[in-house]
Design an enzyme around this catalytic site. Sequence first.
Site, PDB file in Angstrom:
ATOM      1  N   TYR A 118       0.817  -1.177  -0.157  1.00  0.00           N
ATOM      2  CA  TYR A 118       0.056  -0.074  -0.028  1.00  0.00           C
ATOM      3  C   TYR A 118       0.848   1.481  -0.064  1.00  0.00           C
ATOM      4  O   TYR A 118       1.761   1.367   0.875  1.00  0.00           O
ATOM      5  CB  TYR A 118      -0.930   0.094   1.107  1.00  0.00           C
TER       6      TYR A 118
ATOM      7  N   GLU B 233      -0.604   4.845  -0.475  1.00  0.00           N
ATOM      8  CA  GLU B 233      -1.213   5.885  -0.828  1.00  0.00           C
ATOM      9  C   GLU B 233      -0.315   7.216  -0.465  1.00  0.00           C
ATOM     10  O   GLU B 233       0.425   7.434   0.548  1.00  0.00           O
ATOM     11  CB  GLU B 233      -2.522   6.048   0.226  1.00  0.00           C
TER      12      GLU B 233
ATOM     13  N   ASP C 196      -6.981  13.711 -25.059  1.00  0.00           N
ATOM     14  CA  ASP C 196      -7.000  12.286 -24.500  1.00  0.00           C
ATOM     15  C   ASP C 196      -6.094  11.701 -25.647  1.00  0.00           C
ATOM     16  O   ASP C 196      -6.927  11.351 -26.768  1.00  0.00           O
ATOM     17  CB  ASP C 196      -8.414  11.816 -24.391  1.00  0.00           C
TER      18      ASP C 196
ATOM     19  N   THR D 208      -3.968   6.065 -21.810  1.00  0.00           N
ATOM     20  CA  THR D 208      -3.764   4.794 -21.150  1.00  0.00           C
ATOM     21  C   THR D 208      -2.272   4.551 -21.580  1.00  0.00           C
ATOM     22  O   THR D 208      -1.760   5.271 -22.244  1.00  0.00           O
ATOM     23  CB  THR D 208      -4.710   3.985 -21.734  1.00  0.00           C
TER      24      THR D 208
ATOM     25  N   LYS E 244      -1.883   0.883 -24.943  1.00  0.00           N
ATOM     26  CA  LYS E 244      -2.361   0.841 -26.454  1.00  0.00           C
ATOM     27  C   LYS E 244      -1.214   0.827 -27.377  1.00  0.00           C
ATOM     28  O   LYS E 244      -0.227  -0.154 -27.270  1.00  0.00           O
ATOM     29  CB  LYS E 244      -3.372   1.954 -26.492  1.00  0.00           C
TER      30      LYS E 244
ATOM     31  N   ARG F 144      -1.788  -2.324 -18.792  1.00  0.00           N
ATOM     32  CA  ARG F 144      -2.840  -1.866 -18.671  1.00  0.00           C
ATOM     33  C   ARG F 144      -3.049  -0.417 -17.563  1.00  0.00           C
ATOM     34  O   ARG F 144      -2.662  -0.845 -16.358  1.00  0.00           O
ATOM     35  CB  ARG F 144      -4.011  -2.995 -18.218  1.00  0.00           C
TER      36      ARG F 144
END
Length: 420
Positions: free
Chosen positions: A53, A55, A200, A227, A230, A236
Site C-alpha cells: 500500500y 497512498e 486524450d 492509457t 495501447k 494496462r
Amino acid sequence: MDYAHIHQEDAEVYAAITGEDKRQAEGLELIPSENYVSLAVREAMASTLTNKYSEGYPGKRYYGGQEFTDNVERLAIARAKELFGAGFANVQPLGGANANIAAYMALMQPGDTILGMDLSHGGHLTHGHPVTYISKVFNFVRYGMKDVETGEIDYDALEATAKETRPKVILAGFSAYPRTLDWKRIADIAHGVDALAVADVAHIAGLIAGEALENPFMHGFDVLTTTTHKTLRGPRGGMILTRDDAEIAKKIDKAVFPGLQGGPHMHQIAAKAISFREALQPSFKTYARDVITNAQAMAEVFKAHGTRLLTGGTDNHLILADVWSSFNISGKDAEHRLDEAGITLNKNSIADDTRGPMDPSGIRFGTPALTTRGFNAEECKEVAELMISVLTNGDEKTITDARTRVKEMADAHPVPESFV
Ligand code: DSN
C-alpha cells in the site's frame, strides 16, 4: 511464462490463461487498442509490489516501508516526462477512464462546461456520453466532423460553440477517428475563451512518444491524458501529463489521490516504468512509424476494393470501415465471421450510423499488435485481402482457408519477448 504455480493450484484459471495465450499466439490481433507487452513488463505486474500500500506520492506517503515504491514511482514519472516532453506526470491512474475523470475533477467545478468530440464521430464514452455518471456532473457540449468522407473537423463550428458556451476545458481526442487533429487550432480556440486545452491521446500515445505523430504539447496543449497499454505498449493503466504549469499539476495529483482513487497499484507503476524505458529506445521510433505505414497499406487495399472507409483512409494506426454499405454485412456479423477466421477486431458505430450500437454498420481495426509481431506493409496488405475475401464470402471453405493462412502468418511472427 509457464505459470507453474497456477497450474499446480488452480486448474480452471490455468486453463483460461493458457487458452488466452494460445488465442493470442495463433490469431491475428487487429483491435487497434490492443498490443503485446514484453516479458519484463509482465514480470513487473506479477512482482511483490502488488502486496504494497502506497497512498500518497513519493516522499509523502501515508504508510511506511516505501523506499522501493518511491524509487519505482520516481522512475516512472521521470521517464514519462522525458517521453512526452512534459513538466509533470501523474502515473497513478488505474486506467484511461480514471485519468479522464481525475483531469475533469482537477480542472473544473461540478456544473462547468466541457467541449468534447461526439462519440459517434470518434470520441469516447468518458468524453461525456449520457450513459456515464460523469456526464451528470459536468455539462458536456459536443463538436464533430464537417465531412465524414474526409474526416475534416468543423473547427469554425467548434470555435463558435466555444464562444457561445464558454467551456472551462476543450477536450481533443478520440477512440475511433483515423485522422490527425489540428492541435494548434484547438489549443488557440481553447485559450481564446480562457479554457484549458486537454488532449486524450490514449490511442496515439505510442505514436506521439515514437515521434511519428505530432505532440499536442508542442502546439500549446496544457494537459494530456492517456492509457499506457495501447500503442504505448505498456501495462494496462492510465497517466496524466501536464506541460509546464505546477499549479495544474498539483490539482491533478490531488484529484487522482485522494480525490478519486485509493492506493496506487505499484506493480503496474513498475511495469509502466519498464515500458516507458522501452519506448525511449531508438527502435520504438521505427515501431511507431511502421504502425502507420502498415495501417495505410491496409487502407489502400480496402480502398482499391471500393470499401467505404470513414474519413477516406488513415493518418494513424486505425481504420474504420462501413461494412454494411460495402459488404452488405453488419458490424456484428463481420466481427463474428472474421473471428472464425482467426482475425480479431471490433464492431463499431460509424458517423450518422443508421444501425444500433450493438450491431452497427462498421468495423474498427488497426496495426499496433501486428506491427509488434514484425508484420511489414506487404504482409499487412495480405491480411487486408484475407479480410476482404472473408467479408465478401462467408462459406466454410473461404473461412477455413483464411484460418489456415492466418495460422501460418501468425506462426511466422511469434510474439516477441523483449524490445530492448
Ligand atoms: N476500449 C478502448 C478502445 O478500444 O478504444 C478505449 O476505451
